[in-house]
Design a protein around this motif. Structure first.
Motif, PDB file in Angstrom:
ATOM      1  N   LEU A 198       0.840  -1.200   0.000  1.00 10.90           N
ATOM      2  CA  LEU A 198       0.000   0.000   0.000  1.00 10.90           C
ATOM      3  C   LEU A 198       0.872   1.246   0.000  1.00 10.90           C
ATOM      4  O   LEU A 198       1.878   1.304   0.712  1.00 10.90           O
ATOM      5  N   VAL A 199       0.482   2.244  -0.786  1.00 10.53           N
ATOM      6  CA  VAL A 199       1.212   3.514  -0.783  1.00 10.53           C
ATOM      7  C   VAL A 199       0.221   4.664  -0.651  1.00 10.53           C
ATOM      8  O   VAL A 199      -0.938   4.573  -1.075  1.00 10.53           O
ATOM      9  N   LEU A 200       0.686   5.736  -0.046  1.00  8.88           N
ATOM     10  CA  LEU A 200      -0.130   6.950   0.083  1.00  8.88           C
ATOM     11  C   LEU A 200       0.691   8.143  -0.365  1.00  8.88           C
ATOM     12  O   LEU A 200       1.927   8.070  -0.452  1.00  8.88           O
ATOM     13  N   PHE A 201       0.009   9.250  -0.605  1.00  9.98           N
ATOM     14  CA  PHE A 201       0.649  10.436  -1.166  1.00  9.98           C
ATOM     15  C   PHE A 201       0.322  11.660  -0.322  1.00  9.98           C
ATOM     16  O   PHE A 201      -0.830  11.856   0.083  1.00  9.98           O
ATOM     17  N   THR A 202       1.329  12.443  -0.072  1.00 11.70           N
ATOM     18  CA  THR A 202       1.137  13.693   0.661  1.00 11.70           C
ATOM     19  C   THR A 202       2.243  14.652   0.245  1.00 11.70           C
ATOM     20  O   THR A 202       3.202  14.246  -0.417  1.00 11.70           O
ATOM     21  N   SER A 203       2.136  15.904   0.590  1.00 14.79           N
ATOM     22  CA  SER A 203       3.104  16.882   0.098  1.00 14.79           C
ATOM     23  C   SER A 203       4.373  16.919   0.940  1.00 14.79           C
ATOM     24  O   SER A 203       4.397  16.449   2.082  1.00 14.79           O
ATOM     25  N   GLU A 204       5.417  17.479   0.380  1.00 16.48           N
ATOM     26  CA  GLU A 204       6.674  17.686   1.104  1.00 16.48           C
ATOM     27  C   GLU A 204       6.463  18.546   2.346  1.00 16.48           C
ATOM     28  O   GLU A 204       7.263  18.506   3.276  1.00 16.48           O
TER      29      GLU A 204
END
Length: 509
Positions: A198-204
């Motif tokens: 599983l992968v998730l995405f968020t900002s720097e």
């Protein structure tokens, strides 16, 4: 005295002993306890509440740790301390604590004092409730329901669900776990063993709690894809699209995007509508961490900062920040109203959540929480909202952002002050360049020297007690100040003082 002796003799005469312990009557001295509470409250009133808006008081009475240990007499002993010693300890604790209600406390994303919220805290501390079932906490469960419903309206959802948590970090973890449960419900029983990567995405620029949540939940920090941001600290949607496609090509399973509405350092708001388009396209849960920026929703002028938030699946919003509801007061709000939150977290404890109770058990909301004991944090926000009305909350947001704008314009006028960027929220980030550096060429030596300026000024303001202002390096930029305006007790004069004081403290640098 004679009567007291007689009573004691009577008790001894009628004593019921178990294991050598007399069980007659209470063990506590209620009168002495009441007297202590009364006198301690008087100290709180005089030393905290009445001095909260007094700018002539010190923000903190700085002492080094070893010195403070000696002053406070932290040792616990076999016998209790006297009434007067305990009251003196109360005074000492207040004296040497940071006064976060001081109009010149600009250090964190919370500040100031709200009297209605404070009174609500006194009530809940005295009642000592726990919010899990209607039978044990009828008022506070109904209050939480009413507050969540109103917050959901401001997000723009027609319906929804929610729970108050101990902090925005916990709300973000709730959301991550909820998104994963929606993606693969079998995880609740079968665990991680059968799952894809599983992968998730968020900002720097996201809050560090996203990394902690991924670690805690067994997703792994390597499976958090940090999306590039622009020069203002906003997530770049095109970069998000690229990373989602990359993850799919690698054979991973994307399940969540976390956008930020009000980043911790720069106060940036991600472009929610464009991010929501990508989430819809790829079937990803959209969580918005609006812990800091969510309160802009109550302002008709500034709610545009969160345009598109109604398209989120979940939102974290902390009224204890900009709205002064008192730490801690943090909600996770969820668009799904079909029982997803309860299904994800329920353990169906038979000793608490019996289904054959004499009232409507749908009000036993504790099974939506990962906690058992839970504080009635919504009550602080509710009483304050009842007192001020939505217009009063809106005024707080508008005034804070107007003061931030005033400070920005003053910074531009003064020699030696330099903005990092034009703020869009209450975070004002700037450097102070002392006279000795103003004629230096812009190069590595200049930036190395400037990096040392903010820590020295911070040390001097702390030891003087004149104000508190945070600083940090950030994304390749050397140490700069981050001033945050929140408290309604802050005035234009405090903005002027802040700049004057920095100049004064740094005149020999």
């Amino acid at each position: 005295v004679g009567n007291c002796k007689q009573e004691m003799l009577q008790k001894k005469k009628n004593a019921v002993l178990v294991d050598g312990v007399i069980l007659n009557g209470p063990i506590m001295d209620s009168k002495a306890g009441e007297k202590f509470v009364e006198e301690a409250c008087k100290i709180i009133m005089e030393e905290v509440i009445q001095k909260a808006d007094d700018a002539t008081e010190k923000v903190c009475e700085w002492r080094a740790p070893e010195t403070l240990k000696q002053i406070l007499d932290l040792e616990m002993r076999d016998t209790g301390e006297s009434h007067q010693k305990l009251l003196q300890l109360c005074r000492d604790v207040i004296q040497y604590s940071v006064k976060t209600s001081h109009p010149r406390f600009f250090n964190q994303l919370y500040a100031g004092i709200d009297y209605y919220s404070l009174a609500a805290r006194f009530i809940t501390e005295a009642l000592n409730p726990s919010v899990y079932t209607y039978e044990v906490s009828p008022v506070f469960l109904l209050v939480e329901e009413a507050v969540i419903k109103k917050m959901i309206e401001f997000i723009g959802w027609e319906e929804g669900d929610g729970i108050f948590n101990p902090g925005g970090s916990v709300s973000n973890m709730y959301a991550m776990n909820l998104a994963r449960y929606r993606f693969c419900p079998e995880i609740k029983e079968k665990g991680l063993s059968g799952l894809p990567r599983l992968v998730l995405f968020t900002s720097e620029e996201c809050h560090y709690s996203m990394k902690k949540a991924a670690s805690f939940l067994g997703i792994g920090t390597e499976n958090v894809y940090f999306i590039k941001t622009d020069e203002r600290g906003k997530m770049i949607p095109e970069e998000l699209e690229k990373q989602v496609q990359r993850a799919r090509k690698e054979g991973s399973a994307p399940f969540l995007v976390c956008a930020t509405a009000g980043t911790t350092v720069l106060g940036a708001f991600d472009p929610l509508d464009k991010i929501a388009d990508i989430c819809e396209k790829h079937g990803l849960w959209l969580h918005v961490d609006a812990s800091w920026g969510g309160s802009a929703l109550v302002s008709r002028k500034h709610c545009r900062l969160l345009r598109g938030i109604h398209r989120a699946d979940s939102v974290a919003w902390n009224p204890h920040k900009m709205l002064l509801a008192g730490i801690q007061c943090c909600a996770l709000l969820v668009k799904d109203n079909s029982g997803l939150l309860k299904n994800c977290y329920s353990a169906k404890a038979a000793y608490l959540f019996q289904q054959d109770k004499f009232y409507d058990v749908s009000y036993d909301t504790g099974d939506k929480s990962i906690q058992c004991s839970r504080r009635p944090d919504a009550f602080k926000f509710w009483l304050m909202w009842k007192a001020l009305g939505t217009t009063g909350l809106e005024e707080r947001v508008n005034r804070a952002l107007a003061l931030a704008r005033y400070l920005v314009e003053e910074i531009k006028k003064r020699e030696g002050f330099q903005l990092l960027l034009e703020p869009e929220y209450a975070n004002v980030c700037f450097w102070y360049i002392p006279p000795s550096l103003r004629k230096m060429e812009d190069g590595p030596e200049f930036w190395q020297k400037l990096h040392q300026v903010a820590p020295i000024i911070k040390e001097r303001m702390m030891k003087k007690g004149s104000m508190m202002l945070g600083y940090q390096p950030h994304r390749g930029k050397v140490n700069f100040f981050r001033q945050v305006v929140i408290s309604p007790q802050v005035s234009r004069e405090d903005m002027d003082f802040l700049l004057d004081e920095i100049e004064l403290l740094a005149k020999d640098l």
